[in-house]
Motif scaffolding. Structure first.
Motif, short mmCIF file in Angstrom:
data_model
loop_
_atom_site.label_atom_id
_atom_site.label_comp_id
_atom_site.label_asym_id
_atom_site.label_seq_id
_atom_site.Cartn_x
_atom_site.Cartn_y
_atom_site.Cartn_z
N UNK A 1 10.95 8.02 -31.86
CA UNK A 1 10.29 7.93 -30.55
C UNK A 1 9.30 6.76 -30.53
N UNK A 2 8.52 6.61 -31.62
CA UNK A 2 7.55 5.53 -31.70
C UNK A 2 8.23 4.16 -31.64
N UNK A 3 9.28 3.99 -32.41
CA UNK A 3 9.98 2.70 -32.46
C UNK A 3 10.59 2.36 -31.10
N UNK A 4 11.26 3.34 -30.48
CA UNK A 4 11.90 3.09 -29.18
C UNK A 4 10.87 2.72 -28.12
N UNK A 5 9.78 3.48 -28.08
CA UNK A 5 8.74 3.21 -27.08
C UNK A 5 8.05 1.88 -27.34
N UNK A 6 7.82 1.58 -28.63
CA UNK A 6 7.15 0.33 -28.96
C UNK A 6 8.01 -0.87 -28.59
N UNK A 7 9.31 -0.83 -28.91
CA UNK A 7 10.18 -1.97 -28.59
C UNK A 7 10.27 -2.19 -27.09
N UNK A 8 10.34 -1.11 -26.32
CA UNK A 8 10.39 -1.25 -24.86
C UNK A 8 9.07 -1.83 -24.35
N UNK A 9 7.96 -1.37 -24.91
CA UNK A 9 6.63 -1.87 -24.54
C UNK A 9 6.55 -3.38 -24.83
N UNK B 1 9.04 -5.59 -25.22
CA UNK B 1 9.97 -6.39 -24.41
C UNK B 1 9.54 -6.47 -22.94
N UNK B 2 9.04 -5.37 -22.39
CA UNK B 2 8.61 -5.41 -20.98
C UNK B 2 7.43 -6.36 -20.79
N UNK B 3 6.68 -6.58 -21.86
CA UNK B 3 5.55 -7.50 -21.76
C UNK B 3 5.93 -8.96 -21.77
N UNK C 1 18.52 -7.15 -18.12
CA UNK C 1 19.29 -6.97 -19.36
C UNK C 1 18.76 -5.78 -20.15
N UNK C 2 17.43 -5.68 -20.26
CA UNK C 2 16.80 -4.58 -20.99
C UNK C 2 17.13 -3.23 -20.36
#
Length: 201
Positions: free
Chosen positions: A170-178, A180-182, A191-192
């Motif tokens: 959960x941490x990794x998925x949320x962090x990567x999305x955070x 990339x959205x930045x 694409x994301x």
């Protein structure tokens, strides 16, 4: 035999932690005597150090192979995450946290090595993302690459993110999305979003 010991020790350390696994546990698991382990490693600290570097080399090589494919930069980040999670057993035993707490010198050496590998990989990913108009041209690549590494260490801090509340997945998925959205452009966000949607179904 040294390779066999490293493989067996890696598996036990990742599943149960560097602190709780004893030399007896490793010997019993491999069906060998403790004396055989001591012929290759003077003590547990030496074995922990060798195992950490063995895993580091294994994961670094895998990351290099993924980067060599030159995938879409957004997909590449998720491919690397998947590869690391598989090889670190979803980090069930919090290996980084335990290393930092019980073997600080090994942790410090490993962190320096990880930073060098991550810098190369992340900077390349950011530059390709900018070229492909997936990431904003205005981002400071050096700053983002360092923040990326720092926060990757931070989410593994069990004092900040207790495992009873936050799984590593959960941490990794949320962090990567955070992350990339930045940095994404509208094209990158499209694409994301497609990538996240397709991987949820």
């Amino acid at each position: 035999m040294r390779e066999k010991i490293l493989l067996g020790a890696s598996d036990l350390f990742l599943n149960y932690g560097f602190k709780s696994v004893t030399m007896d546990d490793i010997a019993n698991s491999l069906g060998i005597s403790k004396k055989t382990i001591y012929q290759h490693f003077d003590n547990k600290t030496k074995l922990v150090e060798a195992t950490s570097m063995y895993l580091f080399e294994l994961i670094s090589e895998g990351i290099n192979q993924i980067c060599a494919l030159e995938k879409n930069p957004i997909e590449e980040i998720y491919s690397i995450k998947q590869f690391i999670m598989e090889h670190l057993k979803d980090e069930k035993s919090s290996p980084q946290y335990q290393l930092q707490k019980y073997y600080p010198n090994i942790f410090s050496t490993l962190k320096d090595k990880q930073f060098k590998v991550m810098q190369t990989c992340v900077i390349d990913n950011l530059n390709r993302g900018i070229e492909q108009e997936l990431y904003r041209k205005s981002i400071n690549v050096d700053f983002i690459s360092r923040i990326y590494f720092s926060l990757m260490l931070a989410i593994k801090d069990k004092a900040l993110f207790p495992s009873r509340q936050f799984s590593m997945k959960m941490l990794m998925s949320n962090y990567l999305e955070y992350h990339l959205r930045g940095i994404c452009t509208p094209k990158g966000l499209e694409t994301l979003n497609k990538f996240i949607t397709s991987n949820q179904t």
